[in-house]
Design a protein around this motif. Sequence first.
Motif, PDB file in Angstrom:
ATOM      1  N   LEU A  91      -8.641 -14.954 -63.254  1.00 31.55           N
ATOM      2  CA  LEU A  91      -8.279 -14.627 -62.337  1.00 31.55           C
ATOM      3  C   LEU A  91      -8.830 -13.699 -63.776  1.00 31.55           C
ATOM      4  O   LEU A  91      -8.713 -11.861 -63.790  1.00 31.55           O
ATOM      5  CB  LEU A  91      -6.919 -14.506 -62.195  1.00 31.55           C
ATOM      6  CG  LEU A  91      -7.336 -14.967 -60.755  1.00 31.55           C
ATOM      7  CD1 LEU A  91      -5.514 -14.084 -60.158  1.00 31.55           C
ATOM      8  CD2 LEU A  91      -7.897 -13.861 -59.882  1.00 31.55           C
ATOM      9  N   ALA A  92      -8.806 -14.252 -65.201  1.00 30.14           N
ATOM     10  CA  ALA A  92      -8.119 -14.188 -66.473  1.00 30.14           C
ATOM     11  C   ALA A  92     -10.478 -13.964 -66.539  1.00 30.14           C
ATOM     12  O   ALA A  92     -10.342 -12.128 -67.302  1.00 30.14           O
ATOM     13  CB  ALA A  92      -8.012 -14.600 -67.421  1.00 30.14           C
ATOM     14  N   TYR A 131      -8.837  -5.029 -73.039  1.00 30.36           N
ATOM     15  CA  TYR A 131      -9.234  -5.690 -72.641  1.00 30.36           C
ATOM     16  C   TYR A 131      -8.335  -7.015 -73.345  1.00 30.36           C
ATOM     17  O   TYR A 131      -7.913  -8.162 -71.849  1.00 30.36           O
ATOM     18  CB  TYR A 131     -10.414  -5.623 -71.142  1.00 30.36           C
ATOM     19  CG  TYR A 131     -10.727  -4.664 -71.068  1.00 30.36           C
ATOM     20  CD1 TYR A 131     -10.217  -4.742 -68.954  1.00 30.36           C
ATOM     21  CD2 TYR A 131     -11.214  -3.913 -70.752  1.00 30.36           C
ATOM     22  CE1 TYR A 131      -9.978  -3.381 -68.391  1.00 30.36           C
ATOM     23  CE2 TYR A 131     -11.354  -2.294 -69.864  1.00 30.36           C
ATOM     24  CZ  TYR A 131     -10.464  -2.883 -68.866  1.00 30.36           C
ATOM     25  OH  TYR A 131     -10.923  -1.550 -67.736  1.00 30.36           O
ATOM     26  N   THR A 162      -2.593 -13.678 -62.309  1.00 34.29           N
ATOM     27  CA  THR A 162      -3.183 -11.717 -62.356  1.00 34.29           C
ATOM     28  C   THR A 162      -4.116 -11.675 -62.476  1.00 34.29           C
ATOM     29  O   THR A 162      -4.867 -12.191 -63.552  1.00 34.29           O
ATOM     30  CB  THR A 162      -1.748 -11.326 -62.524  1.00 34.29           C
ATOM     31  OG1 THR A 162      -1.939 -10.959 -63.395  1.00 34.29           O
ATOM     32  CG2 THR A 162      -0.818 -12.081 -62.018  1.00 34.29           C
ATOM     33  N   HIS A 209     -11.767 -11.494 -64.836  1.00 36.05           N
ATOM     34  CA  HIS A 209     -11.253  -9.700 -64.538  1.00 36.05           C
ATOM     35  C   HIS A 209     -11.578  -8.904 -66.033  1.00 36.05           C
ATOM     36  O   HIS A 209     -12.092  -8.463 -66.875  1.00 36.05           O
ATOM     37  CB  HIS A 209     -10.152  -9.061 -64.056  1.00 36.05           C
ATOM     38  CG  HIS A 209      -9.932  -8.146 -63.477  1.00 36.05           C
ATOM     39  ND1 HIS A 209     -11.115  -7.185 -63.331  1.00 36.05           N
ATOM     40  CD2 HIS A 209      -9.928  -6.629 -64.612  1.00 36.05           C
ATOM     41  CE1 HIS A 209     -10.731  -6.130 -63.182  1.00 36.05           C
ATOM     42  NE2 HIS A 209      -9.862  -5.500 -64.268  1.00 36.05           N
ATOM     43  N   ALA A 210     -10.996  -9.445 -67.441  1.00 41.52           N
ATOM     44  CA  ALA A 210      -9.972  -8.927 -67.922  1.00 41.52           C
ATOM     45  C   ALA A 210     -11.636  -9.280 -69.098  1.00 41.52           C
ATOM     46  O   ALA A 210     -12.322  -8.103 -69.637  1.00 41.52           O
ATOM     47  CB  ALA A 210      -8.913  -8.776 -69.362  1.00 41.52           C
ATOM     48  N   LEU A 211     -12.322 -10.671 -69.028  1.00 43.34           N
ATOM     49  CA  LEU A 211     -13.413 -10.886 -69.923  1.00 43.34           C
ATOM     50  C   LEU A 211     -14.021 -10.450 -69.937  1.00 43.34           C
ATOM     51  O   LEU A 211     -14.995  -9.602 -70.405  1.00 43.34           O
ATOM     52  CB  LEU A 211     -13.605 -12.575 -70.199  1.00 43.34           C
ATOM     53  CG  LEU A 211     -11.911 -13.370 -70.212  1.00 43.34           C
ATOM     54  CD1 LEU A 211     -12.257 -14.562 -69.890  1.00 43.34           C
ATOM     55  CD2 LEU A 211     -11.384 -13.511 -71.546  1.00 43.34           C
ATOM     56  N   ASP A 235     -14.770  -9.024 -59.460  1.00 39.84           N
ATOM     57  CA  ASP A 235     -15.165  -8.543 -60.673  1.00 39.84           C
ATOM     58  C   ASP A 235     -16.469  -8.857 -61.403  1.00 39.84           C
ATOM     59  O   ASP A 235     -16.672  -8.209 -62.456  1.00 39.84           O
ATOM     60  CB  ASP A 235     -13.925 -10.471 -61.053  1.00 39.84           C
ATOM     61  CG  ASP A 235     -12.702  -9.806 -61.280  1.00 39.84           C
ATOM     62  OD1 ASP A 235     -12.756  -8.449 -61.274  1.00 39.84           O
ATOM     63  OD2 ASP A 235     -11.715 -10.725 -60.604  1.00 39.84           O
ATOM     64  N   THR A 295      -4.333 -11.402 -71.057  1.00 37.81           N
ATOM     65  CA  THR A 295      -4.762 -11.661 -69.463  1.00 37.81           C
ATOM     66  C   THR A 295      -2.910 -11.968 -69.004  1.00 37.81           C
ATOM     67  O   THR A 295      -2.741 -12.696 -69.537  1.00 37.81           O
ATOM     68  CB  THR A 295      -5.488 -12.686 -69.163  1.00 37.81           C
ATOM     69  OG1 THR A 295      -5.213 -13.295 -69.953  1.00 37.81           O
ATOM     70  CG2 THR A 295      -6.648 -11.463 -69.271  1.00 37.81           C
ATOM     71  N   ARG A 342     -14.390  -7.395 -68.615  1.00 35.80           N
ATOM     72  CA  ARG A 342     -14.129  -5.895 -68.913  1.00 35.80           C
ATOM     73  C   ARG A 342     -14.929  -6.437 -70.342  1.00 35.80           C
ATOM     74  O   ARG A 342     -15.362  -4.980 -71.191  1.00 35.80           O
ATOM     75  CB  ARG A 342     -13.023  -5.566 -68.372  1.00 35.80           C
ATOM     76  CG  ARG A 342     -13.419  -4.750 -67.080  1.00 35.80           C
ATOM     77  CD  ARG A 342     -12.070  -3.607 -66.817  1.00 35.80           C
ATOM     78  NE  ARG A 342     -12.285  -3.796 -65.403  1.00 35.80           N
ATOM     79  CZ  ARG A 342     -12.808  -2.767 -64.967  1.00 35.80           C
ATOM     80  NH1 ARG A 342     -13.682  -1.797 -65.568  1.00 35.80           N
ATOM     81  NH2 ARG A 342     -12.880  -2.398 -63.515  1.00 35.80           N
TER      82      ARG A 342
END
Lengths: 356, 576
Positions: free
Chosen positions: A109-110, B241, B264, A112-114, A136, B260, A116
């Motif tokens: 799920l990380a 991010y 989630t 997603h941030a990676l 994602d 992160t 972006r």
Amino acid sequence: MIPTTRPRRAGRLGAAAAVRASLAALAASLAACALLGCASKEARVGLFLYNQADPYIEVFARQIRDESNSAFLAVQFDAGNSQLIQNEQIEAMIAKRPALMMINPVDRLASHALIRRLKAEDIPIIFFNREPLAEDMAIWDRCYYVGARAEQSGQMQAELAMSLFGNDPSGLNEYDRSGDGVIQVIILKGEQGHQDAELRTRELLRSFEARGFSIEILAIEVANWKRDEAYEKMGALLRSHQDRLELVASNNDAMALGAIMRMRQQGFFKDDDQSGKVDRFDDSWRPVVGIDGLVEAEESIREGYLYGTVKNDSLSMAKAMVELARRAIGGPDSGELHYRLQDEKYIWIDYQPFIR
Amino acid sequence: MKTEPSRSASIGFDIFVAIVAVAAVMVVMSLLVSLAIFVGTLDEFAESRSSEINKQIVMNYEGYINSVIETANYIQFASFNLDLGRDAAALEAIYRSNADIKSDVVSVYLFDGSGRRLIGPQLDFGTGNDIAARPWFRSALALEQVFHFNAEPQTSIAENRDEGVIAVTKAVEFLDGGATEEGVLLIELDRQAISDLARKSNLGQGGHLLILDEAGALLYSSEPEPRAMSERSHRLAAGMYLGAERAVIGGQEMALNVNTLVHTRWRIVTVSNVNEINDARARLLGISVLILAISIALSAAAAGYVSVRISRPIGRLKETMLRIEGGDLDAPIEVSGQREISQLSHSFTSMVARIRELMASLVDEQKEKRKTELRALQNQINPHFLYNTLDSIVWLAEHKRNKDVITTVVALARFFRISISKGQTFIPVEDEIAHIENYLTIQSIRYVDRFAYDIAVPPEMLGMRMMKLILQPIVENAIYHGVGDADGRIAITGRLEDGRMAFAVSNTGYGIGEEKIREMYDIMRGGGERGGVGIRNVYQRLKLFYGDAADIRIDSVPDESTTVTVFMPAQPGQEG
């Protein structure tokens, strides 16, 4: 006087000239870099592993590095199973402007941030081993995933077992020791809640069901992918199910090997004809199937203990990743892609069944 | 060789400026370098500290989330082989005990695919029908493999519970009457737990943490109401991010760190106060300036001391040299100071001593030479006079003036006794006067009273000493030139004038013209060769011995008189 002073002056002039020359060369190479882009030759690629202590990942990483030999310089990082550390490593690598990052996320799920974060930096990503969520992946067109479908491993594992039992759900062969037309099975599960463990287990059971095989689950035991834990837990399981056991299906090879060790202690896998190899027709032999294709598992298969495994074809994955990376760095013309790129994002590598 | 004191700076000043400049440059440079390193390190330190704090906080949350997930996994695991139809009570017990054990778990539910409650406490009145429409329920079924965290403001759906909750859901399979069914597991977490975790962290004054969902919406801010900073920090963090940034929020320097959150797609943003860096930087700058001032002052003091130590002895030596240059060879020479200076002084002292020796021997040589010359000059006088006198005596004897012969011979004898005066150069004035009296006696007999003379010397001068045979040639001159006619008079007067003796010898007569006087001066100074041997002899002897202190003056009044005055230093009556 003159012979001593003259060479010295010449030397000084020589040093100055050398400095000037090297500065000029530096400037020239900088200019060349700026104009042509140094990417093609000295391209650096970050290789981020979720945990190097995982032997499969270690082998996989080596294969990637070997394959990437000429294409780019792979800089490897081990997150030690911590997304926090991996985040830090990625941040540090961003500062060094890599051409691309190959990321095996600790927490899918990380991603997603990676995605972006790296989209903002315009650094393309190839994810592997753990698949980010499709939504994602859709955030950016320069992120890719190379991997196997986890469902497939469970399906293939089931097929290995079903073919051993004669491929006919209504007429099981001699491996149905009880002759009741039902396969009594112990399932060794990886981590409870782990995506792969859940999928492998579910697909295994669904495949039996789909082909009309009747199975009786003697137990589903969670051994957290570990050989030792499987060995320990198998002891208790055998005490209650030893007599009825007809099949052991393990989510991975390590747990399968742990189970075999315990089963040998409990009188299974006897080498009655003293041939030095365990004979699957021996009365004490029971099929154990794993997934992954560890070197030790292959050995165990050759020795006759482990019936079969489903190999995660990491070598093909490594090749696919390197080809994809070359394309992502250098554009569509830079080398052929021998693998199907689904949706311009995914390359799926099939599992390979492996038996003696 | 005398050099003008040039406009270039003194040694002392040069040393002072050099030392102070070098010290200042070095101190400034080292301060700048250390300042740069320090500030860099400080920044790094603040960055790593804020990132460590961020990691710590994220780990706290991760631990918490992992424990929730473990609970969910455990519930699934425990209910693995239980059938809802057969083992409903056992399943209820598992769900209830897990809700009870964990204080922050409000309730645990199992719903079937249509949102019907299967396990879990009674629902709040009126909530039963819309479970399937709730976002957490829909998302769990939409994406089965993962846990879903829903932090929308909501209260527990359980009866008699109105805590604010976070809904954690996951699609699960369960057995019902032997068949595998799909449903949704819901764990309601007390929202308070998030705040409790945030409270444990130390983010400094004004520091706070934000939790953003995947769309960047603010799920939680730890900043107490009224939230002065959250709005701005949220705006800043929305575009971040991962990683760290610095920003000034509410006048405070803050570090934003984004990470992160496991299981989630959320981000935790810690906003920690790093204003202390500014303080430390300012303090460091102050200290640096202070160090700079002190070290420049110290180096100036040291430089001043050293330059004075070096330049003062040199200066004194210089002054001494100037005095010696001016002729004062006896000036005392300072020999203190550094080794080089005292060596220099020693060398200079011995050099001066050597010069003094050389000069003394030179003076001796000159004296000796002068004495010799003097003697020769004195000796020139006598033969000439002796010849004339003897000629007179012969003449007197021929004319049978026996008395006059006696007088002349006696005077001549006296004259020579004084002339010789035991070889001395200096004699009392009295003797010199007696000498010319004898001479005048002789001459008056020779010239048969064709002139009269008179001598007037004050008695206090008689005891003084003077060079002998000075007046006689002058008187001789006066007689030859002045006594042409009858009634000639020769006057010899002595007087003391400004510490000098002056003897004036005047004779009556036609006098002499200006031209003649100039000619006589020339002769005296050795210009012409003819005539006036006597007066030149006197002049040269006087100059030889007395130098500028002696002189001869010639005055003349036409048709009246001519006066020759001899000046020489007044010497008391001791051997000179």
